[in-house]
Structures are given as structure tokens and as C-alpha cells.
Design an enzyme around this catalytic site. Structure first.
Site, short mmCIF file in Angstrom:
data_model
loop_
_atom_site.label_atom_id
_atom_site.label_comp_id
_atom_site.label_asym_id
_atom_site.label_seq_id
_atom_site.Cartn_x
_atom_site.Cartn_y
_atom_site.Cartn_z
CB CYS A 74 86.77 45.70 76.95
SG CYS A 74 86.90 43.96 76.35
CB ALA A 77 87.04 41.51 79.60
NE ARG A 108 87.67 36.17 86.46
CZ ARG A 108 86.52 35.70 86.82
NH1 ARG A 108 86.32 34.45 86.05
NH2 ARG A 108 85.81 36.05 87.57
CG HIS A 208 80.20 41.84 85.27
ND1 HIS A 208 80.55 42.65 86.14
CD2 HIS A 208 81.17 41.10 84.91
CE1 HIS A 208 81.74 42.66 86.26
NE2 HIS A 208 82.22 41.63 85.69
FE1 CFM Z 1 83.35 40.37 91.16
FE2 CFM Z 1 85.52 41.16 91.41
FE3 CFM Z 1 84.70 40.77 88.95
FE4 CFM Z 1 85.40 38.80 90.55
FE5 CFM Z 1 87.83 38.73 89.36
FE6 CFM Z 1 87.78 41.44 90.17
FE7 CFM Z 1 87.06 40.98 87.84
MO1 CFM Z 1 89.49 40.59 88.29
S1 CFM Z 1 84.93 39.39 92.61
S2 CFM Z 1 83.60 38.98 89.19
S3 CFM Z 1 86.82 37.02 90.35
S4 CFM Z 1 83.86 42.16 90.58
S5 CFM Z 1 89.29 39.78 90.57
S6 CFM Z 1 87.13 42.36 92.34
S7 CFM Z 1 88.06 42.45 88.43
S8 CFM Z 1 87.98 39.04 87.17
S9 CFM Z 1 84.96 41.27 86.89
#
Ligand code: CFM
Length: 555
Positions: A74, A77, A108, A208
Site C-alpha cells: 500500500c 508501505a 524490510r 514513494h
Molecule cells: Fe525500488 Fe524495488 Fe521499491 Fe527497492 Fe525493495 Fe522492491 Fe520495494 Mo521490495 S528497488 S525501492 S528495496 S522499487 S525490494 S523491486 S518491492 S521494498 S518499493
């Protein structure tokens, strides 16, 4: 070294192991109701590289169909867990019911080194939450939030406190931003909030963006101290999972780069505040942090390039690009010397392991970067990627940033604030003149560019966005890959189907996998997994040849 997967494109269309990929696609969606099948058909694409390098359009960053089992997370997260979570000296308070804080607590594997900040603060092992109850849901939670901020301050005296909103906070309308402003004035430290309610946007990707905006507004550029050191860089989108950032920092140090800040693996808030003094931004994970790079370029004049430290070849290439940017002969020579010193060990490991992994087949379904980056490591082992996809990435991560102007903004994306950023009247300082940038580009250094995952995958492979559990099971039944890469939610279901699953989110307690030493770790791990005999023993003996037979007494 190994040949990268993209070289195979010169061989023309390669059909998925003798099977027609279009038919495979139809099999994946056959059981869905027609409306769902039509929707999923846009998100499942047979890759095709056109002579001009373009690839087909893929549906992405759209809502998951209710009822389909998705791998996604989500918005909360993405904001609290992914982007801000790895910073050790900000107290991150989850404003919401206790479950959101509890389930995002230490799940994580972002590591950190508290000894590298003078006060040694490290709040990552703690879980801070307002633990909202019915009473707050009914009468409002602002009072409890103020108390929580005060209590956190009294107990820990942090430099900063951040507040993260969960779904009910948005639904009842608590104004976390005004609470944060009030507490900032009262306590005299940086207190800032994020409206990152879980339901905002279609996945963690929205979180993000919200995190990038918040950190840009409240932290970046607040400390102008110029640090000592040459060749100053920031590393964006490297979260130190399994110690990746430590290995990258080791290499940067050996080469002579000065790392001002990382967003946000092994990071501290003071580094963020000061990061606008760097001369180059490097983007590792494009999906999660490209907004910060774009905004920093506009406001402060810091250019960015895409790098990738996953894969030995990719690591060497990235270091060379960085050295080329600074146009310093001593730096260029030092980078070459580091590569020459580090590569032999990697090549030795690859040549020992490759005969055992050559020709094996992988599938990768991970968040928004790794499904692309890890194909490099598999190619170095002589392995082939049959199919890959992201959970929540956007079209530019699949097809390259060239499609950015074509991406339609829908209601869900419009929900996320786009900051209006202009050049800072005092702090804007273009690091290179347009002519200097152009001349570097003519020499092959691409600025503000990312070509995406699909142009680097073979024609005829299947690219699947936001893969569902049903499609996963189908793909396994049809191909029985030698390894499947995803996360903990998928791991044991897939292993019960007789296929080893490598967690590319948490690395299954392993890592680092970045850089040269990380590549060797990965080769060994994959060798161990794909060559284990355990997968052949998955059927119980009585399933293969029952020893007992019985008859019903009434027969
Ligand atoms: Fe970038 Fe990723 Fe992500 Fe990531 Fe991660 Fe991920 Fe993620 Mo899990 S590199 S930041 S450190 S998009 S592994 S493939 S899904 S936490 S949001």
C-alpha cells in the site's frame, strides 16, 4: 564476462521455448470473466524490440482487479517503509491502529551503521505508533498524536520526527500537518507529516512520490555546509537491503568519490539536509526516487544519471560513467584500477559456477526495479529470463523514459501532489554548462535517461505487470522454471510447486548482492538453489507408488 541478455535481440524473434507467447498469454487469462481478461490483456505483453529500439506499450500503474491476488503493498508501505524507513535518526511515528505500525516493524532488511553518526542514534529497531482506538476514530486522533510526538521527544531527543498517516486518519480527517507544525514550533526540531494513507494511489508507488515530495519540502537543502572531498555524489534509490549500500560505499571509497548522501540506505537526516551540495545524483532505483532527482535538478542544478550496481558488468559500467562525468584523469585511472583489482575474483567465481547454471531459466516478479536489475546477474550466470514484471512500476520503467510524454494522468495519479519546483534564487548552480553536458552526451554519457526493462529483454519473452497468483501458478505449470524470484508472500506456495524461490526483496537473509563482492554472493546462492536435489524429492513416495491398496467392505 557474460554476454548481457540484450545481445540476443539481434537473433530476431525468439519464441518462448518453442511455444507461441501469444497462446501462453491467452492461457493465462482464459479463466477470467471477459471484462477482467480484457484488462489483464493490456498488462501482459509479448516483448518485441523494433528496429528503432521501441517496445510495445504495457498497461501499468492501474488498479488491481478486486479478487485477484496481487503481490502489491500500500501507499503507507511505500512512504514509511520504503523511502523513510531506512533513515536511522528520524523517529517515524505511524498514526493509526497498531497493526499498521506492527506489521511494518523491522520487516524490510534495510541495514544501517549507527556508529557513523556522532550521536549514534538508531531508531530503526523501535516501533512508534499512536495505537488509535475506537475513541480516536470517533472523536479524532490529533490530541493523541501530539502526545505521542511529545513522548517520543522526551524519551529520545531526536533531531527529527516524521508522522505517517494510515487509512483511518484520512477517512476521519485528522490534520497531521498542522499538528506537526505546532509540535515543530514547540519542540524546536524538524517535525513533518505525510498524507500517505494506504488507500491513496494504486500501490506503494504513490507512497514513494509522497515521501519524495515531503523530504524535498522539509529537509533537502536546509544545510549549506560544504563538505571536504572531491567528486561529490548522492546515491538515490539504494536502500541497503542485506548490506548492498555497504558494498557500494566500499567501492565508491576505493575509487575516490565522496558520498554526500544516500536516499536512504545507511542514511541520516543531516546528510539529506546537505545533499544539494553534491555535483551529481546517481539513480539506482528509478521508480522509487526519480522525483527527488528531477526536483533537485530544477531547484539546485544537480544533473542525474542512471546507474546499476547489480551485476559485475553493470557495476563496472556505472563506475566508468561516474568517472567520465567528472572528466578527471586521475579519477578515471583510479576507477579502472579498482575494476581491474576487483574483477578477477568475480570472473573466477563465474567461470567455476557457470557450467552448472548455464541455460537454466528464471522468472522475476519484483517491485519496481529489481525485476530488471537482477536479469544482469542471471545473464552473467548464463541463465535466461523467460518472463519478468514489476508489481507497481510505471510505463517508463518498462519501456524507457522516452514514453513519459505519452503517459496519461488518471484520477489515481492526480490524487498525488505534483510539486511546482523552480530554480532557487540563491542556491541554483548548474554543475556543468549546457555545452559541457552536450559534449559528454556526444561521448555516450546519457543524462536524465533510463531505457527501461523491456528493451533489455529478449523478443518473445512475456512481460507481466502486477502478476496475479493465478497467472503465477499457470506460468509455473507451463514452464517449471529453474528459479522464481519474488517475495515472502509467494515463497512457500511456489516452493510447494517444486520450484525454488529466491526472495529478491529481503534476499532470504542473504546478501549483499550489489557490486563485485555481491555478485559472487549471488552466483553462489543461485548455484546452491537451482542445483539442489531437494526439488526432485517433492512428491511423497506414496504419491508415486502406493504400497497399500484397499477395498471397501461393501464392494
Ligand atoms: Fe525500488 Fe524495488 Fe521499491 Fe527497492 Fe525493495 Fe522492491 Fe520495494 Mo521490495 S528497488 S525501492 S528495496 S522499487 S525490494 S523491486 S518491492 S521494498 S518499493
Amino acid at each position: 564476462m557474460a554476454t548481457a541478455a540484450k545481445d540476443n535481440n539481434s537473433q530476431g524473434p525468439i519464441v518462448l521455448e518453442g511455444q507461441d507467447p501469444e497462446k501462453i498469454k491467452n492461457q493465462l487469462i482464459k479463466k477470467y470473466p471477459p471484462k477482467v481478461a480484457r484488462k489483464r490483456a493490456k498488462q501482459i505483453v509479448v516483448n518485441k524490440i523494433e528496429p528503432d529500439g521501441t517496445v510495445p506499450a504495457i498497461g501499468s500503474n492501474v488498479r488491481t482487479v478486486p479478487g485477484l491476488i496481487s503481490q502489491r503493498g500500500c501507499c503507507y508501505a511505500g512512504c514509511k517503509g520504503v523511502v523513510l524507513g531506512p533513515t536511522r535518526d528520524i523517529i517515524n511515528i505511524t498514526h493509526g491502529p497498531v497493526g499498521c505500525g506492527f506489521y511494518s516493524w523491522l520487516t524490510r532488511r534495510n541495514q544501517t551503521d549507527p556508529d557513523s553518526t556522532p550521536d549514534g542514534h538508531n531508531f530503526i529497531p523501535y516501533c512508534f505508533t499512536t495505537d488509535m482506538q475506537e475513541e480516536e476514530i470517533i472523536f479524532g486522533g490529533e490530541k493523541k498524536l501530539k502526545l505521542a510526538i511529545q513522548e517520543a521527544y522526551d524519551n529520545f531527543h531526536p533531531k527529527a520526527i516524521a508522522v505517517f498517516s494510515t487509512c483511518p486518519v484520512g477517512l476521519i480527517g485528522d490534520d497531521v500537518h498542522s499538528v506537526c507544525r505546532e509540535m515543530k514550533a514547540k519542540l524546536g526540531i524538524n517535525v513533518f507529516g505525510f498524507s500517505c494513507e494506504g488507500y491513496k494511489g494504486v500501490s506503494q508507488s504513490a507512497g514513494h512520490h509522497i515521501a519524495n515530495n515531503g523530504i524535498f519540502k522539509h529537509v533537502i537543502g536546509t544545510d549549506d555546509t560544504v563538505q571536504d572531498g572531491e567528486f561529490k555524489i548522492n546515491m538515490l534509490g539504494e536502500y541497503n537491503i542485506g548490506g548492498d549500500a555497504f558494498e557500494i560505499e566500499r567501492l565508491l571509497d576505493l575509487c575516490g568519490f565522496t558520498l554526500i548522501s544516500t536516499f536512504s540506505g545507511n542514511s541520516s537526516i543531516d546528510k539529506f539536509a546537505n545533499c544539494h551540495t553534491a555535483d551529481l545524483n546517481l539513480i539506482m532505483c528509478h521508480r522509487s526516487i526519480n522525483y527527488v532527482a528531477e526536483m533537485m535538478e530544477k531547484k539546485y542544478g544537480v544533473p542525474w544519471i542512471k546507474v546499476n550496481f547489480i551485476g559485475a558488468e553493470a557495476t563496472a559500467k556505472s563506475l566508468r560513467k561516474m568517472a567520465a562525468y567528472f572528466e578527471d584523469h586521475k579519477l578515471i585511472d583510479r576507477v579502472e584500477a579498482v575494476i581491474a583489482a576487483e574483477l578477477p575474483e568475480v570472473e573466477k567465481a563465474a567461470s567455476r559456477i557457470r557450467p552448472r547454471t548455464e541455460g537454466k531459466r528464471a522468472m522475476l516478479f519484483v517491485g519496481g526495479s529489481r525485476a530488471h536489475h537482477y536479469q544482469e546477474l542471471f545473464a552473467e550466470l548464463g541463465m535466461k529470463t523467460l518472463s519478468a514484471g514489476y508489481e507497481f512500476a510505471h510505463r517508463d520503467d518498462y519501456e524507457g523514459r522516452r514514453v513519459l510524454p505519452e503517459i496519461k494522468v488518471d484520477a489515481d495519479s492526480r490524487n498525488i501532489e505534483e510539486l511546482e519546483v523552480t530554480a532557487d534564487p540563491d542556491k541554483f548552480n548548474p554543475r556543468k554548462s549546457p555545452e559541457a553536458l552536450k559534449s559528454l552526451e556526444d561521448k555516450g554519457l546519457e543524462f536524465s535517461g533510463y531505457e527501461g526493462m523491456m528493451p533489455e529483454m529478449e523478443t518473445g519473452t512475456l512481460v507481466i505487470d502486477d502478476i496475479s497468483h493465478h497467472e503465477t501458478e499457470k506460468m509455473i505449470a507451463l514452464f517449471k522454471p529453474d528459479i522464481f524470484c519474488a517475495g515472502i508472500k509467494e515463497k512457500y506456495v511456489i516452493q510447494k510447486l517444486g520450484v525454488p524461490l529466491k526472495q529478491l526483496h529481503s534476499y532470504d537473509y542473504g546478501g549483499p548482492y550489489a557490486g563485485f563482492k555481491g555478485a559472487v554472493n549471488f552466483y553462489k546462492e543461485i548455484d546452491r538453489m537451482v542445483n539442489s536435489r531437494i526439488w526432485g524429492y517433492l512428491k511423497a513416495p506414496w504419491q508415486k507408488s502406493p504400497e497399500l491398496a484397499a477395498r471397501y467392505g461393501t464392494d
